[in-house]
Every structure is written in C-alpha cells, then in structure tokens.
Design a protein around this motif. Structure first.
Motif, mmCIF file in Angstrom:
data_model
loop_
_atom_site.group_PDB
_atom_site.id
_atom_site.type_symbol
_atom_site.label_atom_id
_atom_site.label_comp_id
_atom_site.label_asym_id
_atom_site.label_seq_id
_atom_site.Cartn_x
_atom_site.Cartn_y
_atom_site.Cartn_z
ATOM 1 N N UNK A 1 0.837 -1.203 0.000
ATOM 2 C CA UNK A 1 0.000 0.000 0.000
ATOM 3 C C UNK A 1 0.866 1.245 0.000
ATOM 4 N N UNK A 2 1.896 1.272 0.856
ATOM 5 C CA UNK A 2 2.755 2.443 0.916
ATOM 6 C C UNK A 2 3.519 2.644 -0.389
ATOM 7 N N UNK A 3 3.878 1.548 -1.034
ATOM 8 C CA UNK A 3 4.535 1.653 -2.332
ATOM 9 C C UNK A 3 3.620 2.317 -3.350
ATOM 10 N N UNK B 1 3.453 6.047 -2.601
ATOM 11 C CA UNK B 1 4.654 6.759 -3.028
ATOM 12 C C UNK B 1 4.681 6.923 -4.535
ATOM 13 N N UNK B 2 4.261 5.895 -5.238
ATOM 14 C CA UNK B 2 4.230 5.986 -6.699
ATOM 15 C C UNK B 2 3.232 7.040 -7.163
ATOM 16 N N UNK B 3 2.096 7.135 -6.490
ATOM 17 C CA UNK B 3 1.112 8.152 -6.853
ATOM 18 C C UNK B 3 1.647 9.545 -6.591
ATOM 19 N N UNK B 4 2.472 9.695 -5.534
ATOM 20 C CA UNK B 4 3.082 10.990 -5.258
ATOM 21 C C UNK B 4 4.046 11.382 -6.366
ATOM 22 N N UNK C 1 3.683 14.849 -8.512
ATOM 23 C CA UNK C 1 4.571 16.009 -8.396
ATOM 24 C C UNK C 1 5.615 16.072 -9.502
ATOM 25 N N UNK C 2 5.763 14.982 -10.265
ATOM 26 C CA UNK C 2 6.711 15.009 -11.364
ATOM 27 C C UNK C 2 8.031 14.337 -11.015
ATOM 28 N N UNK C 3 8.865 14.131 -12.043
ATOM 29 C CA UNK C 3 10.106 13.391 -11.859
ATOM 30 C C UNK C 3 11.114 14.138 -11.011
ATOM 31 N N UNK D 1 11.417 12.904 -7.287
ATOM 32 C CA UNK D 1 11.619 11.478 -6.995
ATOM 33 C C UNK D 1 12.559 11.251 -5.830
ATOM 34 N N UNK D 2 13.571 12.144 -5.695
ATOM 35 C CA UNK D 2 14.534 11.929 -4.644
ATOM 36 C C UNK D 2 13.973 12.070 -3.262
ATOM 37 N N UNK D 3 12.755 12.658 -3.124
ATOM 38 C CA UNK D 3 12.170 12.872 -1.796
ATOM 39 C C UNK D 3 11.455 11.644 -1.278
ATOM 40 N N UNK D 4 11.357 10.606 -2.094
ATOM 41 C CA UNK D 4 10.600 9.440 -1.651
ATOM 42 C C UNK D 4 11.216 8.758 -0.453
ATOM 43 N N UNK D 5 12.516 8.861 -0.279
ATOM 44 C CA UNK D 5 13.152 8.202 0.842
ATOM 45 C C UNK D 5 12.975 8.905 2.152
#
Length: 601
Positions: free
Chosen positions: A569-571, A574-577, A581-583, A586-590
């Motif tokens: 679910x969390x994955x 995160x993918x929807x985020x 917000x755009x590519x 991506x670095x903020x996912x961690x």
C-alpha cells in the motif's frame, strides 16, 4: 541526530478507524431499526384499560401505559403466547380498531431523471449528425457554428445531466426503501389492525400509463411489500342491506394478527393520483382503481359484545336507542366535489355516492355507530388556522378547477351536515348533535389538527344559516368547546406527510367502544422517524464499516500467506506521489519517515 518519526501502517490506521466507526454504526443501526421503541411510539390506550387505583381519566393514555402495553405484545410470555392455564397472563388491552395512517408518499420516477426525457449525451448525437451531414443547414458556417455549440454543451449540459440522472436513480431507490422502512418498522412494532394511505401515492397525475404502472409496481413490491389493496368485492357501495367487512376484537381478547386486514392497505385517491376536478377523467380513475382499489366505497366493522340486552330490537326492545356497536369507514374521493369539473359524469358519481352514504346511515337519535371518513383534500379553514391559506386556481382554457389546497366552505358543509348529520338548529333531530365520527385526510404536507363546530346559541344571520367555525384542536379543547351540547362538532386530522422532508411522519389512531355511554371514542398520536438523511447516513456508514472489515480480514489472510500488505500500500502511495509532483521530486521518496518499508519484488 533527529530520530525519524514513525507512522502508523495502513492496516493499523484502518483498524483504529473501525474501532470508532463500528460501534457508532451498530448504535445508529439499532436506533434506526428500533426507532418506534426509542421514540415510545404506541397507539393511544383506552382509559378503561388503565390498571391503577385512580379513577380512569376521560382521555386515552398516549404515554407510558400505552407504550408498555405495546411492548407487552412483543414479550414472549404475553397472552398471545401463553397457555390457557397461565394465570399470570392477561390479554392485550389495546383498542380494537388501530389504524396506521400514512400521508402523501408521492413516489417519483422517470419524469425526474433527465436522461429519461433528454436522452444520454443528446448533444453528442447531434454533433455526430452535423459532422456527417445528416442535418440541413443553409451554409457551412452555420453547420460549424451549431457543431461548436453542441461540442460545448456536451461538457456543460450532457455530463451534468448524466451525473444528475445517476444521483436521482440512487435517490429514488433510497427513498423507496426509506418509506418502506417506516411502514415495515411501525407495522411490526405497533401491530395495527388496519392501514391507510391518505392519497398522493404517486407523484403526478400527468404520467403516461407505462410510468404509472412502474410506480404502482414499486409501491407494492418495494414500499408496501407483502401488503395488498382492498379487494373490489369487499369495497362495498352503501346499501340498506349490507355485508360486514369484518369483526373487531373487543378489549378483553388477545391481540389478533391473523386478520386479512392487517396486511391490506386502504388507499385513498389524491390529486397527484387522478388529478383535481379539472383533470380527473375516466382513464386516470380506471388505472388508479386497477392498481390501488376503488376511489369511493365503504367498510363496516362490528364489535361483538357479550351484553346486548339493551340494544334496539323492533319487537323485544323497541324503545332502546342503543344499536349494535359498528364502525363505518367511508373512503371518499373529494377532488371533484367543487366546480367546475372536467367530467360531470364522474362528479355526479361522487355526489351519488355521498347521498347513498347519507341515506344508509343510522338515524342521529340512535347511539352505537361511528363514522370514520378517509379522504385527501382537507375541509375549508380560513387563513391563520393551519399553515396554508385557502387557494383555488382555474384552467384558462375551460375555467375548470386546476388546483385547490382545501375544499370550499359549501363542500365542507356537506361533510358536516350531510354525512355526519350535524346542524346549527337546536330543534333538529337529536338537537343537531349529529353522528359521532372523525375525518382523516392528507394533502397538506405540514399536517394540521382541528375542531369544526357550529354555535347553536349564536344569532343566526338574516340571509342564511349559521356559519361553521374551526379552531386548532388543542386550543378548542383547552377552551372547553369540545363536547358542549350547544356546539356540535367533529375533529379533522390532516396527517403530516411521510416524506423525508417532513420527518417521515405516521399517525396512530385508536378507536374503542365505551359501553357505559354506549359511544365510540378515539384518540390520535404521531410517530416521526426523522428526515431521510438519517436513513442514508446509517446505511452509508454501515457499508463503509463492512468494507473496512472485509479489507482488514483480507489483509490478515494475505499477511499469513507472506504478503506484506502495508509495504504494498505504501509503495502505491509513493508511486502516486511521484506521478503527481513530477520526476523532479523522486529523490524525496526516501524521506517519508515510514520505518521498515520495502517495495515488493
């Protein structure tokens, strides 16, 4: 170093939410499905049925005693389930005639659904015809202009009409079950002996036959499921020699739920069913009678008594004024009593029916008979008595009656002086007191409870008879106008609508016989459910809780099978985020702060 903030897992959030929502849903569901119990709803209890040391009051009990007597019907050790040797059981003390009264359900249908009369995406169809040259236009410019208009209207009209149609279909379905819930729950709890719906069963008299049949089918299969209309051979025309429609249990017998009348619905024709006087025709009348029963008829119910030594008999007891106790129910179409009417034949038939009711009634000097009049449009009342002032409107094309919210004063006088035999003349038979009875009707969705009377001591005008007066029931009763010999009168109860916007109301009428005075008496109470929003809230909440429980069970099953549902679910979150917000983000996912998250391989 700052320690990362730990977040709850999705399944933990769902579980915590259910811990709050599930008890709330259970509590609201219990309340909704037992609302007459919590609302202490009950048919008024005859005063003779009180079991205390104090003298029985004149008025019926509409409070604790009536509620407990109704609750006792559901106690497994009540008289209905007790053996003959059980000395502790006592029979039901409720009134022998208990009428569940419902007003103006007004079932809507296809005429309230935009896509039914406009079509689905009509502008898209029109645009296609323009683009394929299937429509005539004077020039290419006009064709392009109309095509652009249709393209715009697809989004500004068609989409919204489709959404409104979907919403309305759901609303109609919910409204049917909301009305059905009122009938089913009250019928189960209060145990009426009879049921009536006081007109406006469907929402419009202008329906075509197909739509009328569909609404009638919903009425019987969804709203009043398991009920049936009064058979034509039982709905009798007034006559000197008549067959009884049934017998009423006296107050010393057990409560009878096996009578066919407990599942029959006495339907009254309303203006939205057959129209006002300027709209009523043979087709509208015939289709109503086919689906719901006759528009004019009477029912006669007799109350068996063990002591009939004092009743009138032309041979053995010719001087008695006591008749065998009998309750007469008059079902009357009063939409075409006023003029001008579109069909004089149908109007003449209604007046012939009323004359037959008058001619076959017992003489006013006798006691023991009671008249219950069921109709739709209320009697005349001047402005200020009820919510609405008198209103009459007429068709421009022929001058016939288009709309009215009350009967005219002349038509109302026919009820009071004709059917009930009352008079402002003190020298009239029985001093003008007439026959005891009560009038029930609908039409005014707000409801009203009034007392119609005529003052025999007032000076009569030189140019005509004394005028009838009317006051609110409580005001008249408090002022001592009810029951005065020189002021004959009758109570008229306009039942508040059962529609959700008017609180889902129902009326409870008890009628019983007082042997001491040899007269019938009655009392009326109400039982509202509340607006339809409560019904929707409870069922939507129940649905959410059920879905939540299923999701929790599925998650636990998958966890046993080795699937990390929380991580999955969390994955997805995160993918929807990332998509949102755009590519560049991506670095903020961690940095989500969720500890132990690993996307499934």
């Amino acid at each position: 170093m700052t320690k990362p903030q730990r977040r709850q897992s999705p399944t933990a959030i769902l579980g915590n939410g259910l811990q709050f929502l599930a008890p709330l849903a259970v509590a609201l569901t219990i309340y909704l499905y037992l609302y007459p119990v919590f609302g202490t709803c009950a048919f008024p209890l005859p005063p003779a049925a009180r079991h205390d040391d104090a003298a029985a009051p004149v008025a019926a009990d509409t409070g604790r005693a009536a509620y407990l007597e109704t609750a006792r019907l559901h106690w497994p050790f009540s008289a209905a389930n007790a053996t003959d040797t059980d000395d502790t059981a006592r029979p039901s003390q409720l009134a022998p005639f208990r009428l569940l009264t419902l007003g103006d359900p007004q079932l809507e249908g296809d005429t309230s659904i935009p896509t039914k009369y406009l079509g689905v995406f009509p502008h898209a169809t029109s645009l296609f015809r323009h683009l394929t040259f299937q429509t005539p236009h004077s020039s290419l410019r006009q064709r392009v202009r109309q095509s652009v208009h249709d393209a715009v209207d697809i989004f500004l009209e068609d989409v919204f009409n489709l959404a409104e149609s979907v919403r309305k279909r759901i609303d109609l379905l919910g409204n049917d079950f909301y009305l059905a819930h009122i009938y089913r729950t009250l019928h189960w709890w209060t145990r009426p002996t009879h049921v009536t719906v006081l007109g406006d069963l469907v929402g419009s008299q202008w329906l075509d036959d197909g739509e009328f049949s569909r609404r009638a089918r919903r009425y019987w299969t969804r709203v009043f499921r398991g009920a049936e209309r009064v058979p034509d051979d039982v709905a009798a025309y007034p006559a000197e020699e008549y067959d009884l429609s049934g017998y009423l249990n006296d107050t010393t017998s057990t409560n009878d739920t096996t009578s066919p009348w407990t599942r029959r619905v006495i339907n009254v024709a309303g203006n939205h069913d057959i129209g006002y006087a300027g709209d009523i025709n043979d087709n509208r009348t015939e289709r109503f009678e086919h689906a719901f029963g006759k528009v004019n008829y009477e029912l006669r119910f007799e109350l068996p008594l063990s002591n009939t030594n004092t009743t009138y008999n032309p041979l053995s007891n010719p001087h008695s004024s006591h008749l065998v106790p009998e309750l007469r129910v008059v079902v009357l179409n009063d939409m075409n009593l006023d003029t001008p009417a579109a069909s004089t034949d149908l109007q003449d038939a209604t007046y012939s029916f009323i004359n037959s009711v008058i001619n076959t009634a017992s003489a006013v000097e006798f006691k023991g008979h009671f008249t219950l009049i069921l109709t739709h449009i209320p009697l005349y009342k001047p402005a200020g008595v009820c919510i609405d002032a008198p209103l009459f409107a007429f068709h421009e094309h022929d001058g016939s009656l288009k709309e009215q919210n009350q009967l005219s004063a002349a038509a109302s006088r026919g009820f009071l002086e004709g059917i009930l035999g009352m008079s402002g003349d003190v020298h009239a038979p029985a001093r003008g007191r007439g026959r005891p009875g009560v009038i029930l009707n609908g039409h005014d969705h707000e409801g009203c409870d009034t007392w119609h009377f005529i003052n025999q001591t007032a000076d009569a005008p030189a140019d005509g008879p004394r005028e009838w007066e009317v006051q609110r029931w409580r005001k008249a009763n408090k002022a001592g106008l009810v029951g005065r010999d020189e002021m004959p009168g009758v109570r008229e109860i306009t039942v508040r609508s059962m529609m959700g916007d008017f609180g889902g109301n129902a009326g409870l009428l008890s009628v019983w016989f007082d042997e001491a005075s040899w007269e019938w008496r009655f009392e009326y109470a109400t039982c509202p459910l509340g607006t339809q929003h409560l019904w929707w809230l409870v069922h939507v909440l129940d649905l959410l809780v059920v879905v939540g429980i299923v999701l929790v069970v599925v998650a636990k099953v998958l966890a046993v099978a080795g699937v990390d549902v929380d991580a999955w679910v969390m994955s997805m979150v995160e993918r929807s985020k990332v998509l949102g917000v755009g590519a560049g983000e991506k670095g903020a996912r961690g940095k989500s702060g969720y500890v132990g998250l690993e996307a499934p391989s």
